[in-house]
Motif scaffolding. Structure first.
Motif, short mmCIF file in Angstrom:
data_model
loop_
_atom_site.label_atom_id
_atom_site.label_comp_id
_atom_site.label_asym_id
_atom_site.label_seq_id
_atom_site.Cartn_x
_atom_site.Cartn_y
_atom_site.Cartn_z
N THR A 97 0.85 -1.19 0.00
CA THR A 97 0.00 0.00 0.00
C THR A 97 0.89 1.25 0.00
OG1 THR A 97 -1.72 -1.18 1.23
CG2 THR A 97 -1.83 1.22 1.22
N VAL A 98 0.60 2.21 -0.91
CA VAL A 98 1.39 3.43 -1.05
C VAL A 98 0.57 4.60 -0.55
CG1 VAL A 98 2.72 4.88 -2.62
CG2 VAL A 98 2.51 2.43 -3.08
N SER A 99 1.14 5.38 0.35
CA SER A 99 0.40 6.51 0.95
C SER A 99 1.35 7.66 1.21
CB SER A 99 -0.27 6.07 2.26
OG SER A 99 0.68 5.49 3.15
N MET A 100 0.80 8.88 1.21
CA MET A 100 1.59 10.07 1.48
C MET A 100 1.87 10.21 2.98
SD MET A 100 2.67 12.20 -0.83
CE MET A 100 2.58 12.31 -2.63
N ALA A 101 3.10 10.51 3.32
CA ALA A 101 3.44 10.80 4.71
C ALA A 101 2.92 12.18 5.07
CB ALA A 101 4.95 10.73 4.91
N THR A 102 2.29 12.30 6.21
CA THR A 102 1.66 13.56 6.62
C THR A 102 2.14 13.96 8.00
OG1 THR A 102 -0.26 12.47 7.61
CG2 THR A 102 -0.39 13.01 5.26
N ALA A 103 1.91 15.24 8.32
CA ALA A 103 2.21 15.79 9.64
C ALA A 103 1.07 16.70 10.04
CB ALA A 103 3.52 16.57 9.60
N PRO A 104 0.72 16.77 11.33
CA PRO A 104 -0.40 17.62 11.76
C PRO A 104 -0.11 19.10 11.54
CG PRO A 104 0.79 16.75 13.66
CD PRO A 104 1.35 16.06 12.46
N HIS A 105 -1.15 19.83 11.23
CA HIS A 105 -1.04 21.28 11.04
C HIS A 105 -0.73 21.94 12.38
CE1 HIS A 105 -2.04 25.38 9.81
NE2 HIS A 105 -1.99 24.96 8.55
N THR A 106 0.09 22.97 12.35
CA THR A 106 0.51 23.62 13.59
C THR A 106 -0.65 24.28 14.31
OG1 THR A 106 1.11 25.58 12.29
CG2 THR A 106 2.86 23.99 12.79
N SER A 107 -1.61 24.85 13.56
CA SER A 107 -2.73 25.55 14.19
C SER A 107 -3.97 24.69 14.33
CB SER A 107 -3.08 26.83 13.39
OG SER A 107 -3.42 26.49 12.05
N ASP A 108 -4.12 23.65 13.51
CA ASP A 108 -5.29 22.79 13.55
C ASP A 108 -4.82 21.33 13.52
OD1 ASP A 108 -7.74 21.61 13.47
OD2 ASP A 108 -8.37 22.47 11.55
N PRO A 109 -4.75 20.66 14.68
CA PRO A 109 -4.25 19.29 14.72
C PRO A 109 -5.10 18.29 13.93
CG PRO A 109 -4.26 20.25 16.92
CD PRO A 109 -5.04 21.18 16.03
N ASP A 110 -6.37 18.63 13.65
CA ASP A 110 -7.23 17.71 12.91
C ASP A 110 -6.88 17.68 11.42
OD1 ASP A 110 -8.56 17.08 15.23
OD2 ASP A 110 -10.09 18.66 14.95
N VAL A 111 -6.17 18.69 10.95
CA VAL A 111 -5.78 18.75 9.54
C VAL A 111 -4.32 18.26 9.43
CG1 VAL A 111 -5.42 20.25 7.55
CG2 VAL A 111 -7.34 20.67 9.10
N ARG A 112 -4.10 17.34 8.49
CA ARG A 112 -2.76 16.81 8.28
C ARG A 112 -2.27 17.25 6.90
NH1 ARG A 112 -1.53 13.20 12.35
NH2 ARG A 112 0.36 12.56 11.22
N LEU A 113 -0.99 17.64 6.85
CA LEU A 113 -0.40 18.19 5.64
C LEU A 113 0.55 17.18 5.00
CD1 LEU A 113 0.46 21.78 6.96
CD2 LEU A 113 -1.60 21.04 5.74
N ALA A 114 0.53 17.13 3.67
CA ALA A 114 1.41 16.25 2.90
C ALA A 114 2.29 17.09 2.00
CB ALA A 114 0.59 15.27 2.08
N ALA A 115 3.43 16.52 1.56
CA ALA A 115 4.36 17.23 0.68
C ALA A 115 4.81 16.29 -0.44
CB ALA A 115 5.54 17.77 1.47
N SER A 116 6.01 15.69 -0.32
CA SER A 116 6.51 14.81 -1.38
C SER A 116 6.82 13.40 -0.88
CB SER A 116 7.78 15.40 -1.99
OG SER A 116 8.83 15.43 -1.03
N GLN A 117 7.06 13.22 0.40
CA GLN A 117 7.46 11.91 0.90
C GLN A 117 6.26 10.97 0.94
OE1 GLN A 117 10.40 11.52 4.01
NE2 GLN A 117 10.55 13.74 4.22
N PHE A 118 6.53 9.70 0.64
CA PHE A 118 5.48 8.69 0.67
C PHE A 118 5.99 7.43 1.35
CE2 PHE A 118 7.74 8.37 -3.34
CZ PHE A 118 7.96 7.01 -3.51
N ILE A 119 5.05 6.59 1.78
CA ILE A 119 5.31 5.38 2.55
C ILE A 119 4.80 4.19 1.76
CG2 ILE A 119 4.79 4.15 4.70
CD1 ILE A 119 4.47 6.87 6.05
N VAL A 120 5.57 3.08 1.78
CA VAL A 120 5.16 1.82 1.18
C VAL A 120 5.18 0.76 2.28
CG1 VAL A 120 5.60 0.10 -0.60
CG2 VAL A 120 6.13 2.51 -1.04
N THR A 121 4.07 0.06 2.47
CA THR A 121 3.99 -0.94 3.54
C THR A 121 4.70 -2.22 3.11
OG1 THR A 121 1.85 -1.73 2.73
CG2 THR A 121 1.81 0.00 4.39
N LEU A 122 5.31 -2.88 4.10
CA LEU A 122 6.05 -4.13 3.88
C LEU A 122 5.37 -5.32 4.54
CD1 LEU A 122 9.67 -2.79 4.49
CD2 LEU A 122 8.58 -3.27 2.29
N GLY A 123 4.19 -5.11 5.09
CA GLY A 123 3.45 -6.19 5.74
C GLY A 123 1.96 -5.96 5.65
#
Length: 485
Positions: A97-123
């Motif tokens: 499964t391929v998905s974008m790596a995200t980080a929580p927004h500094t002012s709104d923790p419910d919103v997560r921001l993505a850029a260029s890095q992505f994650i691939v699952t190995l299990g």
């Protein structure tokens, strides 16, 4: 809509889920189109869980900004990230499964921001990533490459020791229009200097390269020398393991015993100023040990003497000259300075322990004989005096006296704890022991168990005799009366 990744471990084909994550798919496709992912390292490998990539420099580079979205590259840092979307039907349920790596927004923790890095699952069943990574694709080809990445040797942070990097990206199908300002390069760009600086072990390095026997022996000797130097440093014989001998000191050997310091200094002074010239002598007899150290003021003078004086005849002896490998003088200077610092601080000897210097060697530094003509011992006079006093105290206390002989009468009287019952038992035991036959020597066949001969056995009464019955009754009455007492 698919993308082919050419990595150093093999090729991976990813199908994009444009209907469920259109924003993430567009960002991913356009970054692949401008070759943004080229030479990006694979990092954060967690076995049977996932790995991460997409940062051109990787987390080991100090100049890395973590990556940027396609809009941040085209429009500026203000659009470096974008809000990620999480479709309720997409879960991290299977490997690849391929998905974008995200980080929580500094002012709104419910919103997560993505850029260029992505994650691939190995299990499988990696549901921990649900709600934290935005799924936008899945691997359809290249599961053998995922196995290689899963089994890669990594450090404590999950970074592979042998680099695994994205070499090239090929877009197989792109349904999105290019944003304004996007320009696709005509060819794959070369890695930048910042990217090359992050290389640990290149993926194309030959780790099984065969070396000749001479080189392997040289490497082995260097490793052994480093290990021995570290041991000497731990023991305190070297100031530090990387210490090197001075380059202005010459070692001269095969000297005639009559050659003196002044003779050598006069002969070698034509090469330059000599700071010290010392023929090493026996400390007890003062005889020459037939080698010396000559310290020049200038390194070039030492080198000139080395080339000119090899095999020269001095006092009917052809000498041998070499550069000194001794660091004993440096070690003594360092040790003396360190001891002086400790004494000024009031911390005592080595490691802050008072008087620990005298335990550095087995014998005293001068190795002199005492008044009785004996060599110095391992223990000093104070230790031996303390040992003799301890032994004398033990003798005064009688600790080493032999145990006193056993007093049998006292032991018998000590058994009277119950009014003499134990004493009677002891008497019966003695009587029973005295009546038992002797077993310490072989029995004579002509004598009975009581050691009586044939004539005694002939006089013994028969069982049917009246006298025998009277004697037996008398003995039984005596025993009965004895038990009553």
């Amino acid at each position: 809509m698919s993308v082919l990744f050419e990595t150093s471990a093999g090729d991976i084909v990813v199908d994009l889920l444009v209907d469920y994550a259109p924003k993430e798919c567009e960002n991913f496709l356009k970054l692949c189109k401008i070759k943004y992912y080229n030479f990006a390292p694979v990092h954060s490998v967690q076995q049977n869980f996932s790995f991460q990539t997409g940062d051109p420099l990787g987390p080991t580079s100090e100049s890395s900004d973590g990556g940027s979205s396609i809009w941040g590259i085209l429009s500026g840092p203000s659009q470096k990230t974008f809000p990620a979307t999480f479709h309720p039907k997409l879960k991290h349920a299977e490997r690849g499964t391929v998905s974008m790596a995200t980080a929580p927004h500094t002012s709104d923790p419910d919103v997560r921001l993505a850029a260029s890095q992505f994650i691939v699952t190995l299990g499988d069943e990696t549901d921990y990533l649900d709600g934290k990574a935005s799924i936008f694709g899945k691997v359809v080809e290249g599961f053998d490459v995922l196995e290689k990445i899963n089994g890669a040797i990594t450090d404590k942070d999950g970074h592979p020791l042998v680099d695994i990097r994205i070499k090239h990206t090929v877009i197989l199908d792109d349904p999105y229009d290019d944003p304004p300002g996007l320009r696709e390069p005509s060819q794959s760009p070369q890695p930048s200097k910042a990217q090359l600086a992050t290389v640990r072990i290149a993926d194309d390095a030959d780790l099984n390269e065969e070396v000749d026997e001479e080189t392997a022996e040289k490497v082995r000797r260097e490793r052994e020398a480093r290990a021995q130097a570290l041991t000497l440093e731990m023991m305190g014989d070297l100031p530090f393991a990387e210490v090197r001998p001075p380059e202005n000191v010459l070692f001269v050997c095969k000297l005639n015993p009559v050659t003196t310091d002044a003779d050598l200094e006069l002969i070698f002074s034509r090469f330059g100023t000599i700071l010290s010239c010392e023929v090493i002598r026996d400390k007890k007899t003062g005889d020459s040990l037939q080698y010396a150290f000559i310290e020049f003021e200038d390194k070039s003078a030492c080198e000139a003497a080395y080339f000119k004086m090899q095999g020269v005849l001095i006092d009917d002896r052809r000498i041998h000259v070499d550069f000194s490998q001794s660091v004993s003088k440096l070690a003594e200077v360092w040790r003396g300075a360190e001891n002086a610092k400790r004494k000024r601080r009031g911390g005592g000897g080595w490691g802050g322990v008072q008087g620990l210097e005298k335990w550095r060697k087995y014998r005293e530094e001068d190795d002199r004989e005492d008044d009785n003509g004996r060599y110095s011992m391992v223990y000093g006079e104070e230790e031996m005096r303390g040992r003799h006093e301890k032994e004398g105290n033990k003798r005064n206390r009688g600790d080493d006296r032999p145990p006193p002989p056993r007093d049998l009468e006292r032991e018998r009287d000590g058994r009277r704890g119950d009014g003499g019952g134990e004493k009677r038992d002891w008497h019966r035991e003695e009587q029973r022991r005295s009546r038992s036959p002797r077993r310490d020597k072989p029995r004579d066949p002509d004598r009975d168990r009581w050691d009586r001969g044939d004539d005694r056995r002939r006089d013994r009464p028969r069982h049917g005799d009246d006298r025998y019955r009277r004697d037996r009754d008398r003995d039984s009455d005596r025993d009965r009366n004895y038990r009553r007492r």
